[in-house]
Design a protein around this motif. Structure first.
Motif, mmCIF file in Angstrom:
data_model
loop_
_atom_site.group_PDB
_atom_site.id
_atom_site.type_symbol
_atom_site.label_atom_id
_atom_site.label_comp_id
_atom_site.label_asym_id
_atom_site.label_seq_id
_atom_site.Cartn_x
_atom_site.Cartn_y
_atom_site.Cartn_z
ATOM 1 N N GLN A 6 -3.011 -5.648 4.689
ATOM 2 C CA GLN A 6 -3.487 -6.069 3.529
ATOM 3 C C GLN A 6 -2.931 -5.147 2.277
ATOM 4 O O GLN A 6 -2.102 -5.848 1.331
ATOM 5 N N HIS A 7 -3.132 -3.937 2.436
ATOM 6 C CA HIS A 7 -2.620 -2.997 1.265
ATOM 7 C C HIS A 7 -1.155 -3.124 1.015
ATOM 8 O O HIS A 7 -0.800 -3.102 -0.096
ATOM 9 N N TRP A 8 -0.378 -2.963 2.276
ATOM 10 C CA TRP A 8 1.125 -2.793 2.087
ATOM 11 C C TRP A 8 2.067 -4.225 2.016
ATOM 12 O O TRP A 8 3.083 -4.081 1.485
ATOM 13 N N ASN A 9 1.403 -5.237 2.522
ATOM 14 C CA ASN A 9 2.138 -6.238 2.592
ATOM 15 C C ASN A 9 1.681 -7.426 1.587
ATOM 16 O O ASN A 9 2.229 -8.724 1.439
ATOM 17 N N ARG A 10 0.412 -7.570 1.076
ATOM 18 C CA ARG A 10 -0.357 -8.283 0.129
ATOM 19 C C ARG A 10 -0.255 -9.737 0.646
ATOM 20 O O ARG A 10 0.095 -10.586 -0.154
ATOM 21 N N PRO A 11 -0.688 -9.947 1.586
ATOM 22 C CA PRO A 11 -0.517 -11.496 2.407
ATOM 23 C C PRO A 11 -1.836 -12.481 1.752
ATOM 24 O O PRO A 11 -1.564 -13.576 1.769
ATOM 25 N N GLY A 12 -2.690 -11.799 1.071
ATOM 26 C CA GLY A 12 -3.869 -12.695 0.498
ATOM 27 C C GLY A 12 -4.610 -12.932 1.554
ATOM 28 O O GLY A 12 -4.429 -12.409 2.811
ATOM 29 N N ARG B 65 18.360 -4.381 3.834
ATOM 30 C CA ARG B 65 17.435 -3.566 3.149
ATOM 31 C C ARG B 65 16.383 -3.566 3.413
ATOM 32 O O ARG B 65 15.726 -4.340 4.191
ATOM 33 N N ILE B 66 15.680 -2.293 3.378
ATOM 34 C CA ILE B 66 13.933 -2.259 3.769
ATOM 35 C C ILE B 66 13.475 -1.417 2.315
ATOM 36 O O ILE B 66 14.337 -0.411 1.783
ATOM 37 N N THR B 67 12.696 -2.089 1.728
ATOM 38 C CA THR B 67 11.885 -1.291 0.871
ATOM 39 C C THR B 67 10.511 -0.925 1.008
ATOM 40 O O THR B 67 9.921 -1.996 1.697
ATOM 41 N N HIS B 68 9.874 -0.037 0.629
ATOM 42 C CA HIS B 68 8.506 0.249 0.832
ATOM 43 C C HIS B 68 7.939 1.099 -0.091
ATOM 44 O O HIS B 68 8.645 1.908 -0.771
ATOM 45 N N SER B 69 6.654 1.170 -0.293
ATOM 46 C CA SER B 69 6.120 2.199 -1.245
ATOM 47 C C SER B 69 6.291 3.609 -0.730
ATOM 48 O O SER B 69 6.189 3.774 0.663
ATOM 49 N N VAL B 70 6.414 4.486 -1.558
ATOM 50 C CA VAL B 70 6.777 5.590 -1.109
ATOM 51 C C VAL B 70 5.247 6.489 -0.577
ATOM 52 O O VAL B 70 5.617 7.497 0.301
ATOM 53 N N ALA B 71 4.511 5.799 -0.601
ATOM 54 C CA ALA B 71 3.105 6.436 -0.145
ATOM 55 C C ALA B 71 2.902 5.689 1.322
ATOM 56 O O ALA B 71 2.065 5.941 2.103
ATOM 57 N N ASN B 72 4.066 4.679 1.803
ATOM 58 C CA ASN B 72 3.830 4.296 3.090
ATOM 59 C C ASN B 72 4.556 5.008 4.074
ATOM 60 O O ASN B 72 6.039 4.702 4.484
ATOM 61 N N ALA B 73 4.198 6.212 4.591
ATOM 62 C CA ALA B 73 4.913 7.098 5.314
ATOM 63 C C ALA B 73 5.414 6.463 6.563
ATOM 64 O O ALA B 73 6.679 6.697 7.355
ATOM 65 N N ALA B 74 4.485 5.690 7.266
ATOM 66 C CA ALA B 74 5.000 4.889 8.510
ATOM 67 C C ALA B 74 5.954 3.957 8.283
ATOM 68 O O ALA B 74 7.115 3.943 9.131
ATOM 69 N N SER B 75 6.322 3.217 7.088
ATOM 70 C CA SER B 75 7.525 2.384 7.055
ATOM 71 C C SER B 75 8.409 3.325 6.956
ATOM 72 O O SER B 75 9.753 2.826 7.057
ATOM 73 N N CYS B 76 8.603 4.239 6.197
ATOM 74 C CA CYS B 76 9.582 5.303 5.873
ATOM 75 C C CYS B 76 10.219 5.719 7.560
ATOM 76 O O CYS B 76 11.297 5.854 7.411
ATOM 77 N N ARG B 77 9.154 6.284 8.227
ATOM 78 C CA ARG B 77 9.674 6.598 9.480
ATOM 79 C C ARG B 77 10.448 5.486 10.229
ATOM 80 O O ARG B 77 11.489 5.744 10.871
ATOM 81 N N VAL B 78 10.099 4.208 9.901
ATOM 82 C CA VAL B 78 10.463 3.249 10.561
ATOM 83 C C VAL B 78 12.185 2.979 10.317
ATOM 84 O O VAL B 78 13.036 2.798 10.979
ATOM 85 N N ALA B 79 12.367 3.017 9.017
ATOM 86 C CA ALA B 79 13.414 2.951 8.400
ATOM 87 C C ALA B 79 14.348 3.835 8.925
ATOM 88 O O ALA B 79 15.677 3.751 9.245
ATOM 89 N N ALA C 114 8.260 -0.220 -8.846
ATOM 90 C CA ALA C 114 8.693 -1.220 -8.258
ATOM 91 C C ALA C 114 7.759 -2.491 -8.043
ATOM 92 O O ALA C 114 8.261 -3.783 -8.026
ATOM 93 N N LEU C 115 6.684 -2.117 -7.369
ATOM 94 C CA LEU C 115 5.893 -3.320 -6.898
ATOM 95 C C LEU C 115 4.523 -2.866 -6.956
ATOM 96 O O LEU C 115 3.995 -1.624 -6.969
ATOM 97 N N LEU C 116 3.765 -3.882 -7.456
ATOM 98 C CA LEU C 116 2.222 -3.786 -7.577
ATOM 99 C C LEU C 116 1.445 -4.111 -6.266
ATOM 100 O O LEU C 116 1.639 -5.172 -5.777
ATOM 101 N N HIS C 117 0.873 -2.914 -5.767
ATOM 102 C CA HIS C 117 -0.079 -3.282 -4.639
ATOM 103 C C HIS C 117 -1.487 -3.263 -5.235
ATOM 104 O O HIS C 117 -1.805 -3.075 -6.308
ATOM 105 N N LEU C 118 -2.431 -3.525 -4.358
ATOM 106 C CA LEU C 118 -3.755 -3.569 -4.482
ATOM 107 C C LEU C 118 -4.395 -2.250 -5.388
ATOM 108 O O LEU C 118 -5.256 -2.620 -6.279
ATOM 109 N N ASP C 119 -3.820 -0.962 -5.275
ATOM 110 C CA ASP C 119 -4.168 -0.035 -6.092
ATOM 111 C C ASP C 119 -3.315 0.296 -7.066
ATOM 112 O O ASP C 119 -3.467 1.615 -7.623
ATOM 113 N N GLY C 120 -2.537 -0.438 -7.622
ATOM 114 C CA GLY C 120 -1.712 -0.379 -8.836
ATOM 115 C C GLY C 120 -0.153 -0.252 -8.496
ATOM 116 O O GLY C 120 0.189 -0.700 -7.176
ATOM 117 N N TRP C 121 0.706 0.124 -9.545
ATOM 118 C CA TRP C 121 2.197 0.206 -9.382
ATOM 119 C C TRP C 121 2.365 1.340 -8.578
ATOM 120 O O TRP C 121 2.006 2.385 -8.579
#
Length: 184
Positions: free
Chosen positions: A38-44, A133-147, A161-168
Motif C-alpha cells: 500500500q505504501h510504496w505502490n498505492r494500489p488503493g 526503467r525502475i523508479t522508486h522512493s529513495v526511502a525504499n531501500a528494498a527496491s533500490c537493492r532489487v534494481a 517526484a511522487l506523492l506517497h501516503l506520507d507525502g512527496w
C-alpha cells in the motif's frame, strides 16, 4: 505482443511468472491490505469485483500492447506471492518502466531480482526494447537493492517526484539499456 499469448517464465528460485487470472482476484484484493504494498505502490483498496476488473484490464493492456503484468507464483497453478510488470510502454521509442511488489510470503528469497532479470531479458531480447526503467522512493531501500542486483544502473534522483501516503518523495531512477552486462 497483441498476436501472441502472454508467456509464462520459470524463475531460478523455483517460482514462475504467469499472467494473472480471475481466480487470483482475492489475492490481489488482499494485497491492498499489506502495509508495504500500500505504501510504496498505492494500489488503493479493491473489492473482489474491482480486483477482477483490474485483472481483466491487464489482459486487455497486453492485447493492446500497453502493459505486461505477471503474477509471481508457485509453479503448477500456485497462488501469487507478488506482481511484476512493464508499463508506460513506448514500443516505437523502445522503452518501458517496471512496476513490482511482493507479499510477505514472497520476500527475502531473491524472487524479485530473478523476476526483474527474466522480464528484462524478454523485453530487451525478444520484444526488442532498448531501455528499461525502475523508479522508486529513495526511502525504499528494498527496491533500490532489487534494481542494483538486477543490473540497473542508478542514473540519478528525481526531486519530489511522487506523492506517497506520507507525502512527496524524491525518487531514484535506475535504467538498463541494450548491451548492458547481465548480472548472471
Amino acid at each position: 505482443m497483441s498476436k501472441t499469448d502472454q508467456p509464462v517464465f520459470d524463475l531460478a528460485n523455483g517460482r514462475e511468472l504467469r499472467p494473472w487470472c480471475l481466480d487470483d482476484a482475492k489475492v490481489l484484493m488482499d494485497s491492498c491490505q499489506d502495509a508495504d504494498v500500500q505504501h510504496w505502490n498505492r494500489p488503493g483498496q479493491l473489492s473482489l469485483d474491482d480486483a477482477r476488473d483490474r485483472i481483466a484490464r491487464w489482459e486487455k493492456r497486453w492485447r493492446t500492447e500497453k502493459a505486461a503484468i505477471w503474477a509471481i507464483a508457485e509453479p503448477g497453478g500456485g497462488g501469487p506471492v507478488g506482481l511484476i510488470g512493464l508499463a508506460d510502454f513506448d514500443l516505437d521509442g523502445g522503452s518501458a518502466e517496471f512496476l513490482y511488489w511482493l507479499l510477505p510470503a514472497g520476500r527475502g528469497r531473491g524472487a524479485m531480482v530473478d523476476a526483474v532479470v527474466r522480464v528484462s531479458r524478454w523485453a530487451l531480447e525478444d520484444l526488442g526494447l532498448h531501455r528499461l526503467r525502475i523508479t522508486h522512493s529513495v526511502a525504499n531501500a528494498a527496491s533500490c537493492r532489487v534494481a542494483e542486483k538486477a543490473g540497473f544502473a542508478l542514473e540519478g534522483t528525481m526531486r519530489s517526484a511522487l506523492l506517497h501516503l506520507d507525502g512527496w518523495h524524491d525518487e531514484h531512477l535506475h535504467a538498463r539499456v541494450q548491451g548492458d552486462a547481465w548480472p548472471w
